[in-house]
Design a protein around this motif. Structure first.
Motif, PDB file in Angstrom:
ATOM      1  N   VAL A 113      -3.831 -20.198  27.325  1.00  9.28           N
ATOM      2  CA  VAL A 113      -5.200 -20.224  27.842  1.00  9.28           C
ATOM      3  C   VAL A 113      -5.943 -21.378  27.179  1.00  9.28           C
ATOM      4  CG1 VAL A 113      -7.373 -18.969  28.107  1.00  9.28           C
ATOM      5  CG2 VAL A 113      -5.207 -17.716  28.177  1.00  9.28           C
ATOM      6  N   ARG A 125     -15.391 -19.139  27.094  1.00  8.65           N
ATOM      7  CA  ARG A 125     -16.324 -18.636  28.117  1.00  8.65           C
ATOM      8  C   ARG A 125     -16.228 -17.129  28.239  1.00  8.65           C
ATOM      9  NH1 ARG A 125     -14.917 -22.928  31.426  1.00  8.65           N
ATOM     10  NH2 ARG A 125     -13.476 -21.565  32.558  1.00  8.65           N
ATOM     11  N   GLU A 146     -11.719 -23.661  26.575  1.00 11.28           N
ATOM     12  CA  GLU A 146     -12.960 -23.472  27.336  1.00 11.28           C
ATOM     13  C   GLU A 146     -12.940 -22.138  28.071  1.00 11.28           C
ATOM     14  OE1 GLU A 146     -14.111 -26.644  29.858  1.00 11.28           O
ATOM     15  OE2 GLU A 146     -14.035 -28.174  28.287  1.00 11.28           O
ATOM     16  N   GLU A 147     -11.822 -21.840  28.719  1.00 13.42           N
ATOM     17  CA  GLU A 147     -11.715 -20.573  29.456  1.00 13.42           C
ATOM     18  C   GLU A 147     -11.818 -19.392  28.511  1.00 13.42           C
ATOM     19  OE1 GLU A 147      -8.430 -18.094  32.150  1.00 13.42           O
ATOM     20  OE2 GLU A 147      -8.065 -20.196  31.647  1.00 13.42           O
ATOM     21  N   LYS A 186      -6.627 -10.103  33.591  1.00 15.42           N
ATOM     22  CA  LYS A 186      -7.539 -10.896  34.388  1.00 15.42           C
ATOM     23  C   LYS A 186      -6.856 -11.155  35.723  1.00 15.42           C
ATOM     24  CE  LYS A 186     -10.531 -14.961  34.388  1.00 15.42           C
ATOM     25  NZ  LYS A 186     -10.967 -16.170  33.624  1.00 15.42           N
TER      26      LYS A 186
END
Length: 209
Positions: free
Chosen positions: A97, A104, A100-101, A58
């Protein structure tokens, strides 16, 4: 038998033992970015082989290593989705991490690769799938997440060996999860190629290939 013949025979036996011994030694685990993945895992009393593995990037960050396990090697998305036996995706975190991330990313990966009819069909399972990440405060470096398809049971998710969701029974939903990485809009196209068995330097895949 004289001494010379005994020596020759002994050497021949030792040589044969070495050859057959080498054949019996299991292949070493695959290694991706310093993370080792077993070549074979056992899921639902079935041996699954590592089909391919790679890194989820990412931006400039390495997020996790993902490996796809199947009963036998498959190199195309339709063939992977058509497998009737057990399957597994193993994820090993390479950095911390937040839930929520991470959640998602998974939910977005599913929704980008299913149509409107599938979204309507999967509403309840998507909600339960989302609850998995709500129950996990965060994912830390070295954490291992497994996403299994168990025939006759459904999708089971474990974090570091601990079950974090009840079974989700729909095979089509498991395939929707797989399309996070293998769909027409995968979260990482290079990772898709590697999970389908490509090696560094191979031409990138496109579409459902």
């Amino acid at each position: 038998m004289n001494f010379h013949n005994r020596v020759v025979r002994t050497l021949a036996i030792l040589s044969a033992a070495t050859v057959f011994g080498n054949l019996a030694v299991p292949a070493s685990a695959a290694e991706v970015a310093g993370i080792k993945l077993d070549d074979t895992v056992r899921v639902a009393n079935q041996d699954l082989k590592l089909n391919g593995a790679g890194i989820r990037h990412k931006l400039v960050f390495k997020v996790y290593v993902a490996g796809l396990y199947l009963p036998e090697r498959k190199t195309t998305v339709p063939d992977v989705l058509a497998v009737s036996g057990a399957r597994r995706v193993t994820i090993v975190m390479m950095r911390e991490v937040g839930n929520e991330e991470f959640g998602r990313g998974f939910m977005s990966g599913i929704q980008q690769n299913i149509d409107r009819a599938e979204k309507a069909k999967f509403v309840s399972q998507l909600m339960k799938f989302g609850e998995v990440f709500a129950a996990i405060p965060e994912l830390k470096k070295g954490d291992v997440l497994t996403v299994d398809w168990i025939p006759g049971t459904g999708t089971l998710i474990h974090l570091n060996g601990r079950k974090v969701t009840d079974a989700l029974p729909d095979l089509a939903f498991y395939n929707a999860i797989l399309r996070i990485w293998l769909g027409e809009k995968p979260i990482d196209s290079q990772l898709k190629s590697f999970m389908l068995g490509d090696k560094p330097g191979d031409a990138p895949r496109s579409g459902n290939s």
